[in-house]
Design a protein around this motif. Structure first.
Motif, short mmCIF file in Angstrom:
data_model
loop_
_atom_site.label_atom_id
_atom_site.label_comp_id
_atom_site.label_asym_id
_atom_site.label_seq_id
_atom_site.Cartn_x
_atom_site.Cartn_y
_atom_site.Cartn_z
N PRO A 132 19.56 -49.41 -58.53
CA PRO A 132 18.24 -49.11 -57.96
C PRO A 132 17.79 -50.20 -57.00
O PRO A 132 17.68 -51.37 -57.38
CB PRO A 132 17.32 -49.03 -59.19
CG PRO A 132 18.00 -49.83 -60.25
CD PRO A 132 19.48 -49.71 -59.97
N LEU A 133 17.59 -49.85 -55.75
CA LEU A 133 17.30 -50.83 -54.71
C LEU A 133 16.26 -50.23 -53.76
O LEU A 133 16.43 -49.11 -53.28
CB LEU A 133 18.61 -51.13 -53.96
CG LEU A 133 18.56 -52.12 -52.80
CD1 LEU A 133 18.27 -53.53 -53.30
CD2 LEU A 133 19.91 -52.12 -52.06
N VAL A 134 15.19 -50.98 -53.52
CA VAL A 134 14.17 -50.54 -52.57
C VAL A 134 14.21 -51.50 -51.38
O VAL A 134 13.92 -52.68 -51.52
CB VAL A 134 12.76 -50.54 -53.21
CG1 VAL A 134 11.71 -50.16 -52.17
CG2 VAL A 134 12.71 -49.59 -54.40
N CYS A 135 14.63 -51.00 -50.23
CA CYS A 135 14.70 -51.83 -49.02
C CYS A 135 13.52 -51.49 -48.13
O CYS A 135 13.23 -50.32 -47.87
CB CYS A 135 15.99 -51.55 -48.26
SG CYS A 135 17.44 -52.08 -49.18
N ILE A 136 12.84 -52.52 -47.68
CA ILE A 136 11.72 -52.34 -46.76
C ILE A 136 12.06 -53.05 -45.46
O ILE A 136 12.33 -54.26 -45.47
CB ILE A 136 10.41 -52.88 -47.37
CG1 ILE A 136 10.10 -52.12 -48.67
CG2 ILE A 136 9.26 -52.77 -46.36
CD1 ILE A 136 8.93 -52.68 -49.45
N THR A 137 12.09 -52.29 -44.37
CA THR A 137 12.46 -52.89 -43.09
C THR A 137 11.32 -52.74 -42.11
O THR A 137 10.59 -51.74 -42.12
CB THR A 137 13.72 -52.19 -42.51
OG1 THR A 137 13.54 -50.79 -42.56
CG2 THR A 137 14.96 -52.57 -43.29
N GLY A 138 11.18 -53.74 -41.25
CA GLY A 138 10.26 -53.62 -40.13
C GLY A 138 10.92 -52.77 -39.07
O GLY A 138 12.14 -52.71 -38.97
N GLN A 139 10.10 -52.09 -38.28
CA GLN A 139 10.62 -51.29 -37.17
C GLN A 139 9.78 -51.64 -35.94
O GLN A 139 8.66 -52.15 -36.07
CB GLN A 139 10.52 -49.80 -37.53
CG GLN A 139 11.03 -48.83 -36.47
CD GLN A 139 12.47 -49.10 -36.05
OE1 GLN A 139 12.71 -49.96 -35.19
NE2 GLN A 139 13.42 -48.40 -36.65
N VAL A 140 10.33 -51.42 -34.75
CA VAL A 140 9.54 -51.66 -33.54
C VAL A 140 8.31 -50.76 -33.54
O VAL A 140 8.23 -49.79 -34.29
CB VAL A 140 10.38 -51.43 -32.26
CG1 VAL A 140 11.58 -52.35 -32.25
CG2 VAL A 140 10.83 -49.97 -32.14
#
Lengths: 574, 170
Positions: free
Chosen positions: A98-106
């Motif tokens: 179980p992995l929650v990835c949060i990424t910034g986007q332009v």
């Protein structure tokens, strides 16, 4: 509903993580995720561990998840930050972590224009996530984070990704965290069919030569206690896959090793000759089955899994049982117990047969003047046997030796990259495990090739006060590749020689502020490991081992399990 | 063997991409695909035509069902469902040679949409087999352009439904 208040999207992300009970997140800032990192600077109860590379952050989150049973959280910026998370996401996908990835986007207005550090990370990761969200409205943030954690942890667990454009992190909303998720299409199995349980129990109880083939789903499904009950009540032999190592105490009389390519002969014989194979949260991976058509020939297959798509994917299940494993195994145990109490005998002769095989074909290797890699692991096991220890590994020969010689007694104490086989997993996973379980001693058994893929995270371990002990099984080669070249490519060694001297791992460790020790002989091994384990610091023990030792037994890829090559046998002999 | 799968999905960004990615990555081929709205707002129907063995079909259904935006997966069983496709066909036919083509199209329930100096455009809706036969009929005249929509379908209320929902196992 919790109380509402006005805040930015970035703050809403943190308040959502806090509401989910997240205590640690792993990440590295960058342009498109600046608002979120500014919110971190303004205050949160979630500890942030600063990695040196986003891949490290991702594997740390995985190690955290595997050690704790809670979802791991990784943060990265857009573009290269996000693509550096792709390997951990793929790894988590293959091993159902179980992995929650949060990424910034332009900024939303720039999406689709090939803006600086723009990449379509939701598109890139689509085949390797359970689900992903590109946030289009700041008001969606609480519901999306709620859904992300729900999807990552329910059903068959796995990775999810939330991609948040920078302007949406900066926009404001009235925050309230939802109590419920609204996902009409997400309904993982929550019950077990009683008739299937009854049929499974009948088959299992009546079997003369049963084997429980236990996979990582047992750990993910928090079903280890139930498994112990089932095995003891039914007197059923347990064979745990690499992913399930530790799901069943390995010193238990009913534990009979690990299946597959480098599993011992007794385990593979038991799998091959059984009349009923009970797959529990396992997926008939090719490294387990070898030649599928020759795997457990003639055995009746009982297959328990939370994921209906695993049933019948590779091997037809005679008795499929879909549902949460904790519930399924508990109910199966009750039914098997009923059969036993009604006089259906336990398979004692079969258990004895496997014991006999174990005595006849033990794991073995020859000692020599040179330090042997197996000796390193055996010594490590000896010195940590009574400790609360978590072992992580990289991928390759050292990983297989760790499987063979580390005795894992408790769930979530052996953490490795199984499905994807990600070299470099060990060090960051160890750091994540240490963050999850600071009271445990965390040891990374690593190869020299793996070490060099993620060594930069030693800085993270030292500076974040997450001390780990890295034991490098340093043979100067990409050892498993070398073994395949020697065995199957007429000993033509192609681009596998790394040397044992460059880099000088002990000096490198010291450069990072860690303890660094070089071990050249068996005499130096014990004291060095003891010093490292007792130091309470991040330590690297560079064990310079024999350069051409090969890992046995071995089932060549695509061969049948019974055609395994034992230590000392040449390939031609098969 | 060919199968028709009907998938009800939430009308969310990426829903179709997730399904087509799943097919590509697991090595399943899509013969035809049609997407459109349904009687429920916010719900779309994706109808897929696939050529595969029964075992693969079960895998496809289960894998699609796991996608978060997917609400329901049904196989449309032949004989228990009505299935239709739309064909647009531009056929080379000079004015003096088009009468029998127009007549055949009309006999099959088709319509003539445009008449040019050298070509005619037909519209035909029907079972894929009907469209096939009209296509063959038109072929000797010279097909200039041909587009088919991919089939859509729904179960017949007149027959007992055996069309399977996935979740069969659970």
């Amino acid at each position: 509903m919790s109380g509402t208040n006005r805040m930015t999207g970035a703050d809403a992300v943190l308040r959502s993580l806090e509401a989910e009970g997240v205590d640690v997140m792993f990440g590295l800032p960058g342009g498109a995720i600046l608002p979120l990192y500014d919110a971190i600077a303004r205050g949160t109860t979630v500890r942030h561990v600063l990695a040196r590379h986003e891949q490290g952050a991702g594997h740390m989150a995985e190690g955290y998840a595997r050690a704790s049973g809670r979802p791991g959280v990784a943060l990265a910026t857009s573009g290269p930050g996000a693509t550096n998370l792709v390997t951990p996401i793929a790894d988590a996908w293959m091993d159902s972590t179980p992995l929650v990835c949060i990424t910034g986007q332009v900024r939303s207005t720039l999406i689709g224009t090939d803006a600086f550090q723009e990449c379509d990370i939701t598109g890139i990761t689509m085949p390797i996530v359970k689900h992903s969200w590109l946030v289009q409205d700041v008001k969606e943030i609480p519901a999306i984070i709620k859904a992300a954690f729900h999807v990552a942890t329910t059903g068959r667990s796995g990775p999810v990704l939330v991609d948040i454009p920078r302007d949406i992190q900066e926009a404001e909303l009235d925050f309230s965290y939802p109590d419920e998720v609204d996902l009409p299409g997400w309904r993982p199995p929550s019950k077990v069919h009683p008739l299937q349980i009854r049929e499974a129990a009948r088959v299992v109880a009546l079997a003369e030569k049963p084997v429980l083939y236990v996979g990582g789903g047992t750990l993910n499904g928090d079903a280890c206690e139930e498994l112990l009950q089932l095995a003891e009540v039914g007197r059923l032999p347990v064979i745990t896959t690499l992913m399930a190592k530790g799901a069943f105490p390995e010193s238990h009389e009913l534990h009979f090793g690990w299946p597959g390519m480098h599993g011992p002969k007794w385990s593979n014989f038991a799998m091959n000759k059984c009349d009923v194979l009970v797959a529990i949260g396992a997926r008939f991976d090719d490294r387990v089955t070898g030649k599928l058509a020759a795997f457990a020939p003639g055995a009746t297959i009982v297959h328990l899994d939370i994921d209906p798509a695993e049933i019948g994917k590779l091997r037809v299940a005679d008795v499929p049982v879909v549902g949460p494993l904790k519930m399924a195994i508990a109910e199966l145990t009750r039914e098997v117990e009923r059969h036993r109490s009604e006089g259906v005998p336990a398979p004692e002769a079969w258990l004895q047969k496997i014991v006999d095989w174990r005595e006849e074909f033990p794991l073995r290797y020859d000692k020599s003047d040179e330090l042997k890699p197996q000796t390193v692991i055996e010594k490590l096991q000896e010195l940590t046997a009574r400790d609360d220890v978590i072992v992580t590994t990289g991928v390759g020969q050292h990983q297989m030796w760790a499987m063979q010689y580390i005795v894992s007694e408790r769930p979530r104490t052996f953490i490795t990259s199984g499905g994807l086989g990600t070299m470099g997993y060990g060090i960051p996973a160890a750091i994540g495990a240490k963050a999850a379980r600071p009271e445990a001693t965390v040891v990374c058994v690593d190869g020299d090739g793996c070490f060099q893929m993620t060594q930069q995270e030693l800085a993270t371990a030292v500076l974040e006060n997450l001390p780990i002990v890295v034991v490098i099984v340093n043979n100067g080669y990409l050892g498993m590749v070398q073994q395949w070249q020697d065995m199957f490519f007429a000993e033509r060694r192609s681009q596998v020689h790394l040397t044992r001297q460059v880099p000088d791992y002990a000096m490198l460790a010291q450069a990072y502020g860690a303890l660094g020790i070089t071990v050249e002989s068996e005499d130096e091994l014990g004291p060095a490991l003891e010093e490292a384990l007792a130091s309470g610091r991040t330590a690297v023990v560079d064990c310079r081992v024999a350069q051409s030792e090969q890992c046995f037994p071995m089932i060549p890829a695509g061969a049948a399990a019974i055609d395994m090559i034992e230590y000392g046998e040449s390939v031609e002999a098969m | 063997m060919k199968h028709t799968i009907s998938v009800q999905v939430e009308d969310k960004p990426g829903a179709l991409a997730r399904i087509s990615t799943m097919f590509a990555r697991r090595g399943f081929n899509i013969d035809s695909l049609a997407v459109g709205p349904t009687e429920r707002s916010g719900v779309s129907c994706i109808t897929l035509r696939v050529d595969c063995e029964q075992h693969s079909l079960e895998q496809i259904e289960k894998q699609i069902h796991k996608l978060v935006n997917v609400l329901r997966v049904t196989e449309l069983v032949p004989g228990e469902a009505v299935e239709r496709e739309l064909l647009l066909l531009k056929v080379a036919a000079a004015a003096d040679k088009r009468a029998d083509l127009i007549a055949s199209a009309a006999a099959l329930g088709g319509r003539t949409l445009d008449l040019g100096a050298d070509a005619v455009v037909f519209e035909l809706t029907g079972t894929p087999e009907e469209l096939d036969s009209f296509q063959e009929l038109a072929r000797p005249h010279g097909i200039q352009e041909l587009i088919r929509t991919g089939r859509i379908g729904m179960s017949r209320p007149s027959t007992r439904r055996t069309s399977r929902r996935l979740s069969a196992i659970n």
